[in-house]
Design a protein around this motif. Structure first.
Motif, PDB file in Angstrom:
ATOM      1  N   TYR A 104       0.835  -1.201   0.000  1.00 32.63           N
ATOM      2  CA  TYR A 104       0.000   0.000   0.000  1.00 32.63           C
ATOM      3  C   TYR A 104       0.873   1.254   0.000  1.00 32.63           C
ATOM      4  O   TYR A 104       1.913   1.309   0.661  1.00 32.63           O
ATOM      5  CB  TYR A 104      -0.896   0.042   1.235  1.00 32.63           C
ATOM      6  CG  TYR A 104      -2.106  -0.859   1.164  1.00 32.63           C
ATOM      7  CD1 TYR A 104      -2.944  -0.865   0.065  1.00 32.63           C
ATOM      8  CD2 TYR A 104      -2.416  -1.695   2.230  1.00 32.63           C
ATOM      9  CE1 TYR A 104      -4.048  -1.679   0.011  1.00 32.63           C
ATOM     10  CE2 TYR A 104      -3.531  -2.514   2.199  1.00 32.63           C
ATOM     11  CZ  TYR A 104      -4.350  -2.506   1.076  1.00 32.63           C
ATOM     12  OH  TYR A 104      -5.443  -3.322   1.041  1.00 32.63           O
ATOM     13  N   GLY A 105       0.426   2.246  -0.737  1.00 32.32           N
ATOM     14  CA  GLY A 105       1.141   3.508  -0.795  1.00 32.32           C
ATOM     15  C   GLY A 105       2.249   3.552  -1.820  1.00 32.32           C
ATOM     16  O   GLY A 105       2.864   4.598  -2.028  1.00 32.32           O
ATOM     17  N   SER A 106       2.523   2.444  -2.484  1.00 26.79           N
ATOM     18  CA  SER A 106       3.564   2.434  -3.520  1.00 26.79           C
ATOM     19  C   SER A 106       3.164   3.349  -4.678  1.00 26.79           C
ATOM     20  O   SER A 106       3.998   4.072  -5.235  1.00 26.79           O
ATOM     21  CB  SER A 106       3.826   1.013  -4.010  1.00 26.79           C
ATOM     22  OG  SER A 106       2.615   0.353  -4.348  1.00 26.79           O
ATOM     23  N   VAL A 107       1.896   3.310  -5.040  1.00 23.90           N
ATOM     24  CA  VAL A 107       1.297   4.277  -5.976  1.00 23.90           C
ATOM     25  C   VAL A 107      -0.110   4.576  -5.482  1.00 23.90           C
ATOM     26  O   VAL A 107      -0.748   3.741  -4.837  1.00 23.90           O
ATOM     27  CB  VAL A 107       1.234   3.751  -7.433  1.00 23.90           C
ATOM     28  CG1 VAL A 107       2.615   3.591  -8.037  1.00 23.90           C
ATOM     29  CG2 VAL A 107       0.451   2.453  -7.513  1.00 23.90           C
ATOM     30  N   LEU A 108      -0.607   5.774  -5.788  1.00 17.37           N
ATOM     31  CA  LEU A 108      -1.992   6.105  -5.454  1.00 17.37           C
ATOM     32  C   LEU A 108      -2.473   7.230  -6.353  1.00 17.37           C
ATOM     33  O   LEU A 108      -1.683   7.904  -7.022  1.00 17.37           O
ATOM     34  CB  LEU A 108      -2.134   6.468  -3.973  1.00 17.37           C
ATOM     35  CG  LEU A 108      -1.245   7.570  -3.385  1.00 17.37           C
ATOM     36  CD1 LEU A 108      -1.797   8.974  -3.688  1.00 17.37           C
ATOM     37  CD2 LEU A 108      -1.144   7.408  -1.862  1.00 17.37           C
ATOM     38  N   ASN A 109      -3.789   7.392  -6.379  1.00 15.79           N
ATOM     39  CA  ASN A 109      -4.426   8.461  -7.136  1.00 15.79           C
ATOM     40  C   ASN A 109      -4.869   9.543  -6.168  1.00 15.79           C
ATOM     41  O   ASN A 109      -5.577   9.262  -5.194  1.00 15.79           O
ATOM     42  CB  ASN A 109      -5.650   7.922  -7.889  1.00 15.79           C
ATOM     43  CG  ASN A 109      -5.300   6.761  -8.796  1.00 15.79           C
ATOM     44  OD1 ASN A 109      -4.821   6.940  -9.896  1.00 15.79           O
ATOM     45  ND2 ASN A 109      -5.526   5.532  -8.309  1.00 15.79           N
ATOM     46  N   LYS A 110      -4.475  10.780  -6.440  1.00 15.57           N
ATOM     47  CA  LYS A 110      -4.866  11.916  -5.615  1.00 15.57           C
ATOM     48  C   LYS A 110      -5.974  12.670  -6.339  1.00 15.57           C
ATOM     49  O   LYS A 110      -5.719  13.398  -7.301  1.00 15.57           O
ATOM     50  CB  LYS A 110      -3.680  12.832  -5.350  1.00 15.57           C
ATOM     51  CG  LYS A 110      -2.531  12.152  -4.598  1.00 15.57           C
ATOM     52  CD  LYS A 110      -1.393  13.101  -4.295  1.00 15.57           C
ATOM     53  CE  LYS A 110      -1.750  14.068  -3.184  1.00 15.57           C
ATOM     54  NZ  LYS A 110      -1.859  13.412  -1.868  1.00 15.57           N
ATOM     55  N   LEU A 111      -7.221  12.431  -5.898  1.00 15.08           N
ATOM     56  CA  LEU A 111      -8.369  13.091  -6.515  1.00 15.08           C
ATOM     57  C   LEU A 111      -8.499  14.516  -5.989  1.00 15.08           C
ATOM     58  O   LEU A 111      -8.223  14.779  -4.815  1.00 15.08           O
ATOM     59  CB  LEU A 111      -9.647  12.317  -6.217  1.00 15.08           C
ATOM     60  CG  LEU A 111      -9.696  10.847  -6.648  1.00 15.08           C
ATOM     61  CD1 LEU A 111     -11.065  10.261  -6.352  1.00 15.08           C
ATOM     62  CD2 LEU A 111      -9.367  10.690  -8.115  1.00 15.08           C
ATOM     63  N   GLU A 112      -8.968  15.418  -6.843  1.00 18.76           N
ATOM     64  CA  GLU A 112      -9.132  16.809  -6.443  1.00 18.76           C
ATOM     65  C   GLU A 112     -10.385  17.034  -5.612  1.00 18.76           C
ATOM     66  O   GLU A 112     -10.564  18.111  -5.047  1.00 18.76           O
ATOM     67  CB  GLU A 112      -9.155  17.701  -7.682  1.00 18.76           C
ATOM     68  CG  GLU A 112      -7.826  17.688  -8.443  1.00 18.76           C
ATOM     69  CD  GLU A 112      -7.865  18.474  -9.728  1.00 18.76           C
ATOM     70  OE1 GLU A 112      -8.894  19.157  -9.970  1.00 18.76           O
ATOM     71  OE2 GLU A 112      -6.885  18.425 -10.489  1.00 18.76           O
ATOM     72  N   GLN A 113     -11.268  16.036  -5.540  1.00 16.90           N
ATOM     73  CA  GLN A 113     -12.461  16.128  -4.707  1.00 16.90           C
ATOM     74  C   GLN A 113     -12.763  14.757  -4.124  1.00 16.90           C
ATOM     75  O   GLN A 113     -12.281  13.733  -4.614  1.00 16.90           O
ATOM     76  CB  GLN A 113     -13.670  16.631  -5.504  1.00 16.90           C
ATOM     77  CG  GLN A 113     -14.186  15.684  -6.577  1.00 16.90           C
ATOM     78  CD  GLN A 113     -13.443  15.794  -7.881  1.00 16.90           C
ATOM     79  OE1 GLN A 113     -12.830  16.811  -8.167  1.00 16.90           O
ATOM     80  NE2 GLN A 113     -13.509  14.746  -8.688  1.00 16.90           N
ATOM     81  N   GLU A 114     -13.550  14.743  -3.071  1.00 15.97           N
ATOM     82  CA  GLU A 114     -13.957  13.481  -2.477  1.00 15.97           C
ATOM     83  C   GLU A 114     -15.053  12.857  -3.328  1.00 15.97           C
ATOM     84  O   GLU A 114     -15.960  13.549  -3.797  1.00 15.97           O
ATOM     85  CB  GLU A 114     -14.460  13.701  -1.050  1.00 15.97           C
ATOM     86  CG  GLU A 114     -14.769  12.409  -0.312  1.00 15.97           C
ATOM     87  CD  GLU A 114     -15.006  12.632   1.168  1.00 15.97           C
ATOM     88  OE1 GLU A 114     -15.503  11.696   1.823  1.00 15.97           O
ATOM     89  OE2 GLU A 114     -14.699  13.725   1.661  1.00 15.97           O
ATOM     90  N   CYS A 115     -14.977  11.563  -3.521  1.00 13.96           N
ATOM     91  CA  CYS A 115     -15.981  10.845  -4.308  1.00 13.96           C
ATOM     92  C   CYS A 115     -16.640   9.786  -3.442  1.00 13.96           C
ATOM     93  O   CYS A 115     -15.969   9.125  -2.649  1.00 13.96           O
ATOM     94  CB  CYS A 115     -15.345  10.181  -5.530  1.00 13.96           C
ATOM     95  SG  CYS A 115     -14.664  11.343  -6.734  1.00 13.96           S
ATOM     96  N   SER A 116     -17.948   9.627  -3.613  1.00 11.68           N
ATOM     97  CA  SER A 116     -18.700   8.672  -2.803  1.00 11.68           C
ATOM     98  C   SER A 116     -19.360   7.582  -3.618  1.00 11.68           C
ATOM     99  O   SER A 116     -20.043   6.720  -3.059  1.00 11.68           O
ATOM    100  CB  SER A 116     -19.763   9.419  -1.978  1.00 11.68           C
ATOM    101  OG  SER A 116     -19.139  10.310  -1.065  1.00 11.68           O
ATOM    102  N   THR A 117     -19.200   7.611  -4.939  1.00 13.81           N
ATOM    103  CA  THR A 117     -19.764   6.570  -5.793  1.00 13.81           C
ATOM    104  C   THR A 117     -18.747   6.210  -6.875  1.00 13.81           C
ATOM    105  O   THR A 117     -17.861   7.016  -7.206  1.00 13.81           O
ATOM    106  CB  THR A 117     -21.068   7.022  -6.470  1.00 13.81           C
ATOM    107  OG1 THR A 117     -20.765   8.027  -7.460  1.00 13.81           O
ATOM    108  CG2 THR A 117     -22.052   7.593  -5.456  1.00 13.81           C
ATOM    109  N   ALA A 118     -18.894   5.019  -7.430  1.00 13.51           N
ATOM    110  CA  ALA A 118     -18.026   4.621  -8.535  1.00 13.51           C
ATOM    111  C   ALA A 118     -18.226   5.529  -9.736  1.00 13.51           C
ATOM    112  O   ALA A 118     -17.278   5.824 -10.472  1.00 13.51           O
ATOM    113  CB  ALA A 118     -18.287   3.164  -8.899  1.00 13.51           C
ATOM    114  N   ALA A 119     -19.458   6.003  -9.938  1.00 18.28           N
ATOM    115  CA  ALA A 119     -19.745   6.915 -11.050  1.00 18.28           C
ATOM    116  C   ALA A 119     -18.982   8.228 -10.873  1.00 18.28           C
ATOM    117  O   ALA A 119     -18.472   8.803 -11.844  1.00 18.28           O
ATOM    118  CB  ALA A 119     -21.244   7.172 -11.139  1.00 18.28           C
TER     119      ALA A 119
END
Length: 263
Positions: free
Chosen positions: A197-212
């Motif tokens: 864990y933490g080797s790579v990750l995606n940093k989203l600009e907003q919080e997401c609560s659904t797969a969509a």
């Protein structure tokens, strides 16, 4: 929101699901800065449905993700296709389970579902479709029909492949390939063991609560990929620990593990 979009909940396909092992994985994911992950366990793992039954007992599910002690866990699975290659599917629990139920006759090597048919089934359920490790030596995707590849929603910039091929070398392969198809690239650790864990990750600009919402954020480019400066140590340690634990259980190495090396 930091999210890992390719993770596993068990040490290996032949391992049983362990509540204590998974709870440790959750705590380590959080300790490595993750607020969310997609659980993309292999579709033909031992007792796939039992894993989700166990999760239902362990954590509340709000209709979109499990609330695991402050970590969002989005349901998913990793599916083998007949042409060779793996596809990650992410979405609502009921849709993941429904598609998995329809794969009962496709779980063995030599009998995997054709790529086009899997895409059609995933689209019928509105699942997010990600091409896993498209340039992995043992299970590539880059050789497939471009029209079918173009139906994917993302490709997986995978920690294990970065470890084995080098970040810049692998980026030089996957970036023009994905750009030509008009498909974005996301990060996945491919963790079977918590050290990864933490080797790579995606940093989203907003919080997401659904797969969509996740899919829309990636499509709009509202994210960045972060590669840990400790990736080599994290992946190498995870590979070594996984092999050791499997040997202790009397399990043979997988096809991927037979091609792995220590860098």
């Amino acid at each position: 929101m930091n999210i890992d979009l390719h993770t596993h909940g068990k040490l290996s396909k032949k391992s049983g699901f362990s509540e204590s092992y998974f709870r440790e994985m959750v705590q380590e994911a959080k300790a490595n800065g993750l607020q969310a992950l997609a659980l993309t366990e292999h579709f033909n793992t031992l007792n796939f449905f039992g894993m989700y039954e166990a999760l239902d007992m362990m954590y509340p599910y709000n209709g979109h993700y499990y609330e695991a002690d402050g970590l969002k866990i989005f349901p998913g699975m990793e599916v083998d296709i007949s042409e060779t290659g793996h596809i990650l599917l992410i979405g609502l629990r009921e849709d993941i389970l429904a598609v998995r139920s329809g794969l009962a006759d496709y779980t063995k090597e030599g009998q995997f579902i054709p790529f086009r048919e899997l895409l059609d089934r995933a689209d019928e359920r509105g699942l997010w479709k990600i091409g896993a490790h498209p340039f992995r030596i043992s299970t590539p995707l880059h050789h497939l029909d471009p029209q079918l590849l173009g139906r994917l929603d993302a490709f997986d910039f995978n920690a294990k492949d970065i470890y084995m091929q080098g970040a810049e070398a692998y980026r030089a392969l996957i970036t023009p390939f994905a750009q030509k198809l008009g498909v974005p690239v996301i990060a996945g650790s491919d963790s079977h063991q918590c050290l990864q864990y933490g080797s790579v990750l995606n940093k989203l600009e907003q919080e997401c609560s659904t797969a969509a919402e996740l899919k829309a954020a990636v499509r709009e480019g509202s994210y960045s990929i972060e590669i840990s400066p400790c990736l080599q140590a994290k992946v190498k340690g995870s590979i070594m620990m996984k092999k050791l634990l499997k040997q202790m259980r009397g399990e043979a190495p997988s096809r991927d593990e037979e091609t792995e090396y220590t860098a």
